[in-house]
Design an enzyme around this catalytic site. Sequence first.
Site, PDB file in Angstrom:
ATOM      1  N   LYS A 139       0.849  -1.197   0.000  1.00  0.00           N
ATOM      2  CA  LYS A 139       0.000   0.000   0.000  1.00  0.00           C
ATOM      3  C   LYS A 139       0.882   1.244   0.000  1.00  0.00           C
ATOM      4  O   LYS A 139       1.648   1.469   0.940  1.00  0.00           O
ATOM      5  CB  LYS A 139      -0.918  -0.018   1.223  1.00  0.00           C
ATOM      6  CG  LYS A 139      -1.860  -1.222   1.242  1.00  0.00           C
ATOM      7  CD  LYS A 139      -2.761  -1.237   2.450  1.00  0.00           C
ATOM      8  CE  LYS A 139      -2.017  -1.477   3.735  1.00  0.00           C
ATOM      9  NZ  LYS A 139      -2.892  -1.770   4.881  1.00  0.00           N
TER      10      LYS A 139
ATOM     11  N   THR B 162      -9.369   9.377   8.025  1.00  0.00           N
ATOM     12  CA  THR B 162      -8.984   8.142   7.331  1.00  0.00           C
ATOM     13  C   THR B 162      -8.741   6.978   8.291  1.00  0.00           C
ATOM     14  O   THR B 162      -8.098   6.000   7.925  1.00  0.00           O
ATOM     15  CB  THR B 162      -7.712   8.380   6.500  1.00  0.00           C
ATOM     16  OG1 THR B 162      -6.677   8.884   7.363  1.00  0.00           O
ATOM     17  CG2 THR B 162      -7.961   9.387   5.381  1.00  0.00           C
TER      18      THR B 162
ATOM     19  N   GLY C 290      -9.034   3.629   9.948  1.00  0.00           N
ATOM     20  CA  GLY C 290      -9.620   2.359   9.558  1.00  0.00           C
ATOM     21  C   GLY C 290      -9.396   1.952   8.112  1.00  0.00           C
ATOM     22  O   GLY C 290      -9.928   0.938   7.668  1.00  0.00           O
ATOM     23  N   THR C 291      -8.579   2.695   7.374  1.00  0.00           N
ATOM     24  CA  THR C 291      -8.403   2.376   5.950  1.00  0.00           C
ATOM     25  C   THR C 291      -7.800   0.991   5.734  1.00  0.00           C
ATOM     26  O   THR C 291      -8.251   0.233   4.869  1.00  0.00           O
ATOM     27  CB  THR C 291      -7.522   3.422   5.253  1.00  0.00           C
ATOM     28  OG1 THR C 291      -6.328   3.616   6.024  1.00  0.00           O
ATOM     29  CG2 THR C 291      -8.244   4.745   5.116  1.00  0.00           C
ATOM     30  N   GLY C 292      -6.764   0.643   6.500  1.00  0.00           N
ATOM     31  CA  GLY C 292      -6.110  -0.650   6.304  1.00  0.00           C
ATOM     32  C   GLY C 292      -7.019  -1.822   6.628  1.00  0.00           C
ATOM     33  O   GLY C 292      -7.095  -2.802   5.874  1.00  0.00           O
ATOM     34  N   CYS C 293      -7.728  -1.720   7.741  1.00  0.00           N
ATOM     35  CA  CYS C 293      -8.676  -2.777   8.126  1.00  0.00           C
ATOM     36  C   CYS C 293      -9.771  -2.917   7.081  1.00  0.00           C
ATOM     37  O   CYS C 293     -10.158  -4.029   6.691  1.00  0.00           O
ATOM     38  CB  CYS C 293      -9.313  -2.454   9.474  1.00  0.00           C
ATOM     39  SG  CYS C 293      -8.151  -2.155  10.812  1.00  0.00           S
TER      40      CYS C 293
END
Length: 272
Positions: free
Chosen positions: A184, A215, A217-220
């Site tokens: 990412k 932003t 929580g983007t990875g989860c």
Amino acid sequence: MQQNLPPSRPQAPPLVLTIAGSDSGGGAGIQADLKTMLALGVHGMSVVAAVTAQNSLGVQGYWELPPEAVRAQLDSVLSDIGVHAIKTGMLASTALVEVVAAALAASDAPAVVDPVGVSKHGDALLARDAVQAVREALLPAATVVTPNLYEVELLTGVKVVDESGLREAAEAVHALGPRWVLIKGGHLPGEPADLLFDGEREHRFTAPRHDNRHTHGTGCTLASAIASHLALGEDVPAAVGRAKEYVTGAIAAGFPLGAGIGPVDHGWRLRG
């Protein structure tokens, strides 16, 4: 004479299990995973590996569950209900990484591993001595692993400073054993670009950069969306592409919450 037939039994949607930490603020972790799964039309189930005290300002503390509690949750879901895909997030310790890695290795379901090292605010969520277990046990059991640039450096020592370094990072993480690697690159300057790599082929995914600081929580959310689309029958490149579209919309719709960084909006399509 018309025969009265019994009503047909509803069929369960695809089943996706998240194994992660709880976010008391609701923006990331188990809560983000389940919201994403609902939004994408799958049935979400959860194994809680840790509990965080967390809000828009950061993580004030976390407490991992005993390995036997995590193992019991896994056994309960997998022995009775089953899964079509699994997603892992915050696992906190060596013992929990090893328990989860064993479950992934024993399952035929595709596994999306988000090797969570720190929170959006920079708070550590993985013990330093657990990094080796992630490398040696968890990543080889992964169908897709989704590290950000900090996690790439933590796992491999490779530091990415621009988009040209994504391939080197992908090769270094792929050498640890997962079938696919998604690096990412959202923290790099310019248009956000992610690189998907399986050891031979690479796929690049780009999206517009939204001027939005909310932003959390983007990875989860991205990892859960990938797992959801795998459960729905997509192959890995298609699942990543669909997940990228979903999380980009969720970032664009992110909203303020509390005094710090707000969450992405998991229900943006429902409100759109």
